[in-house]
Design a protein around this motif. Structure first.
Motif, mmCIF file in Angstrom:
data_model
loop_
_atom_site.group_PDB
_atom_site.id
_atom_site.type_symbol
_atom_site.label_atom_id
_atom_site.label_comp_id
_atom_site.label_asym_id
_atom_site.label_seq_id
_atom_site.Cartn_x
_atom_site.Cartn_y
_atom_site.Cartn_z
ATOM 1 N N VAL A 123 0.842 -1.201 0.000
ATOM 2 C CA VAL A 123 0.000 0.000 0.000
ATOM 3 C C VAL A 123 0.874 1.246 0.000
ATOM 4 O O VAL A 123 1.861 1.324 0.752
ATOM 5 C CB VAL A 123 -0.935 0.000 1.232
ATOM 6 N N ASP A 124 0.515 2.209 -0.855
ATOM 7 C CA ASP A 124 1.198 3.500 -0.896
ATOM 8 C C ASP A 124 0.460 4.502 -0.019
ATOM 9 O O ASP A 124 -0.777 4.564 -0.028
ATOM 10 C CB ASP A 124 1.226 4.050 -2.329
ATOM 11 N N GLY A 125 1.218 5.289 0.718
ATOM 12 C CA GLY A 125 0.619 6.396 1.436
ATOM 13 C C GLY A 125 0.311 7.545 0.492
ATOM 14 O O GLY A 125 0.836 7.607 -0.623
ATOM 15 N N PRO A 126 -0.541 8.486 0.886
ATOM 16 C CA PRO A 126 -0.844 9.644 0.025
ATOM 17 C C PRO A 126 0.405 10.483 -0.231
ATOM 18 O O PRO A 126 1.326 10.543 0.588
ATOM 19 C CB PRO A 126 -1.879 10.428 0.838
ATOM 20 N N LYS A 127 0.409 11.126 -1.368
ATOM 21 C CA LYS A 127 1.527 11.998 -1.749
ATOM 22 C C LYS A 127 1.609 13.200 -0.813
ATOM 23 O O LYS A 127 0.597 13.726 -0.361
ATOM 24 C CB LYS A 127 1.310 12.452 -3.202
ATOM 25 N N ASN A 128 2.839 13.627 -0.539
ATOM 26 C CA ASN A 128 3.095 14.811 0.290
ATOM 27 C C ASN A 128 2.501 14.680 1.691
ATOM 28 O O ASN A 128 2.063 15.677 2.283
ATOM 29 C CB ASN A 128 2.547 16.082 -0.378
ATOM 30 N N SER A 129 2.467 13.474 2.230
ATOM 31 C CA SER A 129 1.894 13.280 3.562
ATOM 32 C C SER A 129 2.879 13.721 4.643
ATOM 33 O O SER A 129 4.072 13.407 4.588
ATOM 34 C CB SER A 129 1.547 11.801 3.789
ATOM 35 N N SER A 130 2.355 14.426 5.627
ATOM 36 C CA SER A 130 3.146 14.754 6.810
ATOM 37 C C SER A 130 3.125 13.555 7.756
ATOM 38 O O SER A 130 2.425 12.558 7.516
ATOM 39 C CB SER A 130 2.573 15.982 7.502
ATOM 40 N N ILE A 131 3.880 13.648 8.843
ATOM 41 C CA ILE A 131 3.893 12.565 9.823
ATOM 42 C C ILE A 131 2.486 12.331 10.361
ATOM 43 O O ILE A 131 2.025 11.190 10.500
ATOM 44 C CB ILE A 131 4.864 12.894 10.977
ATOM 45 N N THR A 132 1.796 13.402 10.655
ATOM 46 C CA THR A 132 0.433 13.275 11.179
ATOM 47 C C THR A 132 -0.503 12.641 10.162
ATOM 48 O O THR A 132 -1.307 11.761 10.492
ATOM 49 C CB THR A 132 -0.099 14.658 11.597
ATOM 50 N N GLN A 133 -0.399 13.069 8.904
ATOM 51 C CA GLN A 133 -1.305 12.560 7.863
ATOM 52 C C GLN A 133 -1.060 11.082 7.586
ATOM 53 O O GLN A 133 -2.015 10.315 7.419
ATOM 54 C CB GLN A 133 -1.125 13.385 6.583
#
Length: 635
Positions: free
Chosen positions: A400-410
């Protein structure tokens, strides 16, 4: 039981050994997503739409198009799946199945191929009938250029010579015509021009009044059909005053990324072995990766001259197909998940992830386009469908890929939406040099951000091949990048790692590496990726290799055979380091006897085998304890 009915010698084959278990492949990967071209189901299209097995990126380009961006609804969209395939093979992947997604707004395929974003070019024959060049699959890549060229054989007409030394002219006219098969198109030039240099060259235009279509009946009788109508039993015999050519076609197809496909020695009659409609047909062309096919169904009983008309029309027609496009809207998560095949209609095949679910060899799945959706809700929906697919299929894991430009919180919030041991999350995205933009002195190279799943799937495959599925796919070098989107340092990973977010990190002097091997599960028993994948490997191998036991007599002989079969397989795993324990007895056990089955189980046809293994877990924390030592101290 064998029967012995008459006196004699009977030789029989028996087995004195247990069955063997062959381990299933663990590195075969499946991607579902958008591509520029390639197999996909749409009404009126080819029936062979199953996901294609790809073994190199060159093969991917031939089947699914290149890296060029997709043009969807007038907007340019990064071709994430193509870049993921490139990264997969660059990082050690070897086998990849691709399930192409192409549906607007999750709607079913449109009934008219012309409105299904499929390129076409209509050609009008001299009698008003139509032939149509069509792209095999929808997409702007299908707007290819089709160049039909003619080839005229050397003169078929020879004067008969009784002089045996005259080798070049020994064949008679009749012998030459016997070489011309049913459906051949010949060109007769009579009378010869005064200047023989003006005779037509190989690809010069055709004149219908000079053309004949040869018809050969079951008795070998030849007839010659012209544009004027009825057949002629023979051609003029003034051989010294004419030239006769056998006319064939060659088709060259040019795609927009420099690809050239060439098909030679093509005929226009369906009875010919290399009929253009057979070599370039929709379902089973000579080249399974052909870009175009010819849609032409003539009625040769009413117009036997049609093959000659087709040759002339194809040679003189415009060359560029038009109308192909990449869609009017980005498919939603439901389209990526796809639909099951219709058991009552063989022509309705499975699509999206559902199509990958029908392929037993796949052990790793990903959707590189998932994180390219416009909203977080769509990304979460797509990720949930991918994870559900892996859980339903049982014998595979989702990357699974995380969303682009995600911060630590996101990324922590995103991770908190899921709980599954059949999925692993990787963060952050990866920056590469755009391979479509050549570097030039004085101009900064163009960069491109890609989801990590393509790279990670390749690393999974590389680790499996080099070490085995029991080795955690971590502390492995990531190839083909410039940097990571975000710099994950130790304090940040101290937050992400316990929550099951696998970080990609750069280490000075050691390069860019995968620095995590955890699943998206809250269950400590299934915390590590390699443990889950080892059990997937074991369960799938047992499933496939013990099918012979179904309907065998459920007795001690069967139980002993099953025990020995599984123990032999587990012994090899233990020797390879997949299981812990100094002795095999500490690494695994197999029970299949009266202790695992009740009489009720036996009465209901159930044979129950209990298998326990001690998997090796990764040394995630390597701890050295160092203390002071005095010279007179005793150990």
């Amino acid at each position: 039981m064998p029967e012995y009915l008459a006196p004699g010698v009977y030789v029989e084959e028996v087995s004195f050994r247990s069955k063997s278990i062959e381990g299933v492949p663990t590195s075969t990967t499946g991607f579902a997503g958008l591509t520029r071209f390639g197999p996909v189901q749409y009404a009126g299209g080819p029936s062979s739409t199953e996901p294609r097995l790809i073994t190199s990126f060159t093969e991917f380009e031939r089947v699914y198009g290149g890296l060029e961006p997709l043009q969807i609804a007038g907007d340019e969209r990064v071709n994430y799946l193509a870049h993921a395939a490139r990264a997969f093979f660059a990082n050690g992947g070897q086998r990849l199945y691709v399930s192409r997604v192409f549906t607007d707004n999750n709607s079913p395929p449109t009934p008219d191929p012309a409105s299904a974003h499929t390129a076409s070019l209509q050609v009008t024959l001299s009698d008003g009938s139509k032939a149509t060049w069509r792209a095999r699959w929808p997409g702007a890549y299908g707007n290819a250029l089709v160049d039909v060229r003619l080839s005229r054989s050397k003169n078929l007409a020879f004067k008969y010579s009784a002089d045996p030394s005259d080798i070049l002219n020994r064949a008679s006219w009749g012998v030459q015509l016997q070489r011309v098969k049913n459906g051949s198109v010949i060109e007769l030039i009579r009378p010869l021009p005064a200047d023989l240099s003006t005779l037509p060259k190989s690809n010069d235009p055709l004149t219908e009044s000079r053309l004949y279509v040869v018809s050969v009946d079951s008795n070998g009788q030849q007839r010659f059909y012209s544009s004027a109508g009825g057949p002629a039993a023979a051609l003029p015999d003034d051989l010294g005053n004419m030239q006769v050519y056998l006319v064939e076609m060659a088709v060259q197809v040019y795609a927009d990324n420099g690809r050239l496909d060439s098909y030679t020695e093509l005929a226009a009659h369906p009875d010919q072995h290399r009929h253009i409609g057979k070599v370039l047909e929709a379902d089973h062309p000579e080249d399974e990766n052909a870009i175009v096919w010819l849609d032409w169904t003539p009625d040769l009983t009413t117009d036997p001259f049609a093959p000659a008309r087709l040759m002339k029309a194809l040679r003189d027609a415009p060359k560029r197909l038009a109308g192909g496009n990449d869609g009017t809207a980005v498919p939603g998560p439901a389209s990526f998940e796809g639909a099951d095949a219709d058991p009552d209609h063989a022509e309705v095949k499975a699509t999206g992830l559902k199509a990958l679910g029908e392929i037993d060899d796949i052990a790793i799945v990903a959707m590189p386009d998932m994180s390219g959706f416009a909203s977080d809700d769509l990304i979460i929906d797509a990720a949930g469908r991918l994870i559900a697919h892996a859980e339903t299929a049982r014998y595979r894991i989702a990357v699974v890929d995380g969303p682009k430009n995600s911060s630590i919180t996101q990324i922590r919030e995103f991770r908190g939406k899921f709980d599954s041991s059949y999925a692993a999350l990787y963060h952050p995205w990866i920056e590469i040099l755009d391979p479509l933009v050549p570097t030039a002195p004085g101009i900064p190279p163009r960069k491109l951000l890609l989801p990590p799943s393509g790279f990670v799937c390749g690393i999974y495959a590389r680790s499996d091949i080099q070490r085995g599925v029991h080795k955690a796919p971590a502390n492995e070098v990531v190839r083909g990048l410039t940097r990571f989107e975000a710099n994950i340092n130790k304090p940040r990973q101290d937050v992400l790692n316990p929550e099951g977010v696998n970080c990609l990190r750069f280490f000075e002097g050691r390069g860019s590496r995968v620095w995590g091997a955890r699943t998206m599960s809250s269950d400590p028993e299934w915390k590590y990726v390699n443990v889950r994948r080892l059990f997937i490997y074991l369960e799938h191998s047992l499933d496939k290799a013990t099918q012979w036991a179904v309907f065998e007599p459920n007795n001690d002989r069967l139980w002993k055979n099953i025990r020995q079969t599984i123990e032999d397989f587990l012994l090899v795993l233990w020797r390879d380091g997949a299981l812990i324990g100094e002795k095999p007895e500490q690494a695994y056990f197999v029970r299949c006897d009266r202790s695992t089955m009740t009489q009720n189980d036996l009465d209901n046809g159930r044979m129950i085998c209990l298998v326990g293994i001690a998997p090796s877990r990764p040394a995630e924390y390597v701890i050295f304890r160092v203390g002071q030592w005095t010279a007179d101290a005793k150990a």
